[in-house]
Scaffold this motif. Sequence first.
Motif, PDB file in Angstrom:
ATOM      1  N   ALA A 282      -7.712  12.181 -30.407  1.00 46.47           N
ATOM      2  CA  ALA A 282      -8.897  11.644 -29.735  1.00 46.47           C
ATOM      3  C   ALA A 282     -10.154  11.864 -30.569  1.00 46.47           C
ATOM      4  CB  ALA A 282      -9.055  12.299 -28.361  1.00 46.47           C
ATOM      5  N   GLN A 283     -10.155  12.936 -31.378  1.00 42.34           N
ATOM      6  CA  GLN A 283     -11.302  13.225 -32.237  1.00 42.34           C
ATOM      7  C   GLN A 283     -11.275  12.417 -33.528  1.00 42.34           C
ATOM      8  OE1 GLN A 283     -11.589  17.504 -32.866  1.00 42.34           O
ATOM      9  NE2 GLN A 283     -11.056  17.889 -30.729  1.00 42.34           N
ATOM     10  N   GLY A 284     -10.181  11.693 -33.755  1.00 37.28           N
ATOM     11  CA  GLY A 284     -10.091  10.853 -34.941  1.00 37.28           C
ATOM     12  C   GLY A 284      -9.547  11.548 -36.172  1.00 37.28           C
ATOM     13  N   LEU A 285      -8.993  12.757 -36.020  1.00 42.89           N
ATOM     14  CA  LEU A 285      -8.457  13.470 -37.175  1.00 42.89           C
ATOM     15  C   LEU A 285      -6.977  13.173 -37.403  1.00 42.89           C
ATOM     16  CD1 LEU A 285     -10.118  16.991 -36.954  1.00 42.89           C
ATOM     17  CD2 LEU A 285     -10.876  14.952 -38.168  1.00 42.89           C
ATOM     18  N   LEU A 286      -6.278  12.842 -36.332  1.00 43.32           N
ATOM     19  CA  LEU A 286      -4.856  12.516 -36.424  1.00 43.32           C
ATOM     20  C   LEU A 286      -4.611  11.125 -35.855  1.00 43.32           C
ATOM     21  CD1 LEU A 286      -3.203  15.838 -35.128  1.00 43.32           C
ATOM     22  CD2 LEU A 286      -3.739  15.228 -37.496  1.00 43.32           C
ATOM     23  N   GLU A 287      -3.463  10.578 -36.207  1.00 42.24           N
ATOM     24  CA  GLU A 287      -3.007   9.317 -35.623  1.00 42.24           C
ATOM     25  C   GLU A 287      -1.634   9.547 -35.009  1.00 42.24           C
ATOM     26  OE1 GLU A 287      -4.942   5.750 -38.247  1.00 42.24           O
ATOM     27  OE2 GLU A 287      -3.298   6.856 -39.161  1.00 42.24           O
ATOM     28  N   ALA A 288      -1.444   9.024 -33.822  1.00 41.92           N
ATOM     29  CA  ALA A 288      -0.155   9.175 -33.145  1.00 41.92           C
ATOM     30  C   ALA A 288       0.801   8.096 -33.617  1.00 41.92           C
ATOM     31  CB  ALA A 288      -0.341   9.104 -31.632  1.00 41.92           C
ATOM     32  N   ASP A 289       2.008   8.522 -33.949  1.00 43.06           N
ATOM     33  CA  ASP A 289       3.071   7.597 -34.334  1.00 43.06           C
ATOM     34  C   ASP A 289       4.148   7.702 -33.260  1.00 43.06           C
ATOM     35  OD1 ASP A 289       5.519   6.548 -35.448  1.00 43.06           O
ATOM     36  OD2 ASP A 289       4.551   6.609 -37.414  1.00 43.06           O
ATOM     37  N   GLN A 290       4.428   6.613 -32.609  1.00 45.17           N
ATOM     38  CA  GLN A 290       5.335   6.625 -31.465  1.00 45.17           C
ATOM     39  C   GLN A 290       6.698   7.227 -31.802  1.00 45.17           C
ATOM     40  OE1 GLN A 290       5.859   2.790 -29.669  1.00 45.17           O
ATOM     41  NE2 GLN A 290       7.176   3.555 -28.025  1.00 45.17           N
ATOM     42  N   HIS A 291       7.146   7.048 -33.029  1.00 44.14           N
ATOM     43  CA  HIS A 291       8.500   7.479 -33.383  1.00 44.14           C
ATOM     44  C   HIS A 291       8.530   8.758 -34.229  1.00 44.14           C
ATOM     45  CE1 HIS A 291       9.935   3.711 -31.748  1.00 44.14           C
ATOM     46  NE2 HIS A 291       9.093   3.051 -32.530  1.00 44.14           N
ATOM     47  N   ARG A 292       7.415   9.087 -34.889  1.00 49.15           N
ATOM     48  CA  ARG A 292       7.461  10.199 -35.839  1.00 49.15           C
ATOM     49  C   ARG A 292       6.436  11.289 -35.521  1.00 49.15           C
ATOM     50  NH1 ARG A 292       8.354   7.750 -41.788  1.00 49.15           N
ATOM     51  NH2 ARG A 292       9.153   9.871 -42.048  1.00 49.15           N
ATOM     52  N   GLY A 293       5.835  11.258 -34.332  1.00 52.08           N
ATOM     53  CA  GLY A 293       4.891  12.307 -33.957  1.00 52.08           C
ATOM     54  C   GLY A 293       3.464  11.962 -34.343  1.00 52.08           C
ATOM     55  N   PHE A 294       2.855  12.809 -35.167  1.00 51.51           N
ATOM     56  CA  PHE A 294       1.462  12.618 -35.561  1.00 51.51           C
ATOM     57  C   PHE A 294       1.342  12.726 -37.079  1.00 51.51           C
ATOM     58  CE2 PHE A 294       1.571  14.206 -31.281  1.00 51.51           C
ATOM     59  CZ  PHE A 294       0.537  13.568 -30.616  1.00 51.51           C
ATOM     60  N   ARG A 295       0.280  12.143 -37.603  1.00 49.41           N
ATOM     61  CA  ARG A 295      -0.001  12.290 -39.024  1.00 49.41           C
ATOM     62  C   ARG A 295      -1.508  12.371 -39.223  1.00 49.41           C
ATOM     63  NH1 ARG A 295       1.257   6.202 -41.437  1.00 49.41           N
ATOM     64  NH2 ARG A 295      -0.202   5.094 -40.074  1.00 49.41           N
ATOM     65  N   VAL A 296      -1.911  13.011 -40.308  1.00 47.06           N
ATOM     66  CA  VAL A 296      -3.326  13.150 -40.611  1.00 47.06           C
ATOM     67  C   VAL A 296      -3.895  11.772 -40.935  1.00 47.06           C
ATOM     68  CG1 VAL A 296      -5.031  14.238 -42.113  1.00 47.06           C
ATOM     69  CG2 VAL A 296      -2.940  15.474 -41.490  1.00 47.06           C
ATOM     70  N   ARG A 297      -4.990  11.467 -40.288  1.00 45.80           N
ATOM     71  CA  ARG A 297      -5.571  10.133 -40.483  1.00 45.80           C
ATOM     72  C   ARG A 297      -6.081   9.951 -41.908  1.00 45.80           C
ATOM     73  NH1 ARG A 297      -9.888   6.956 -36.581  1.00 45.80           N
ATOM     74  NH2 ARG A 297     -10.200   5.160 -37.947  1.00 45.80           N
ATOM     75  N   GLU A 298      -5.850   8.788 -42.453  1.00 46.69           N
ATOM     76  CA  GLU A 298      -6.325   8.450 -43.795  1.00 46.69           C
ATOM     77  C   GLU A 298      -7.602   7.620 -43.674  1.00 46.69           C
ATOM     78  OE1 GLU A 298      -3.128   7.562 -46.811  1.00 46.69           O
ATOM     79  OE2 GLU A 298      -1.975   7.213 -44.987  1.00 46.69           O
TER      80      GLU A 298
END
Length: 234
Positions: free
Chosen positions: A63-79
Amino acid sequence: MPGNSGTGAVTRSTLRQQIADALRDEVLAGRFQPGQECTVKEIAEQYGVSATPVREALVDLSAQGLLEADQHRGFRVREYSLDDFRAMIEARGLVADGMFRAISEGLKPFPRLDDPSFTTTLAGVRRRGEEAQRAAAAGDLAVLIGYDLRFWRELVALFGNPYLSDFLHRLRVQCWACSVQYLRRRTDLRGELWSRHTALVDALATGDTTTARTIVAEYNAGALALVERLANGT
């Protein structure tokens, strides 16, 4: 019982916040690289906690924009891209300039700069700025980020608008998350990082919003120029 339920909720909420803060620091320190995956299982094992507060913390950071949710692989650091950083700088510049204009015109809910309670609190913010300046002069990026975020959050909070304070804090966190990937390319950052925190406080303490606006505009321009140079390998 209600009492037990409340204690559990507070404990879980605190753990959730602690994990979110720790992971945010990892991103801002550059230890979590843009695009890097973060799974609930791995982080729960790393911190020795259950999956629930970890999942909640990751959702908060998304929600803070630091991560992105991936429906199948969890989360990743936003680029973030360089264009993203340019847009962030433009946004925070426009908001800060509008804020200082409102102060100079005495608009509510902004405080009067000659209010004794305002000046007393501002002195505390100045001390935070001194710490940030020392870190900037030493080129200590990790320490600077922590003090810089606290400095700006406390400074903006003085103006009495929690929505403005939350918005600018989130934007500043994103700015650091975006810029740190470039700043880490320079081994020696002494003399490169903005260190006019106390000059800004002093301008506001004397009611000189024109100088305050100039200081912030120069800060934004300098930050953008530095990141652009590093992005281009110069």
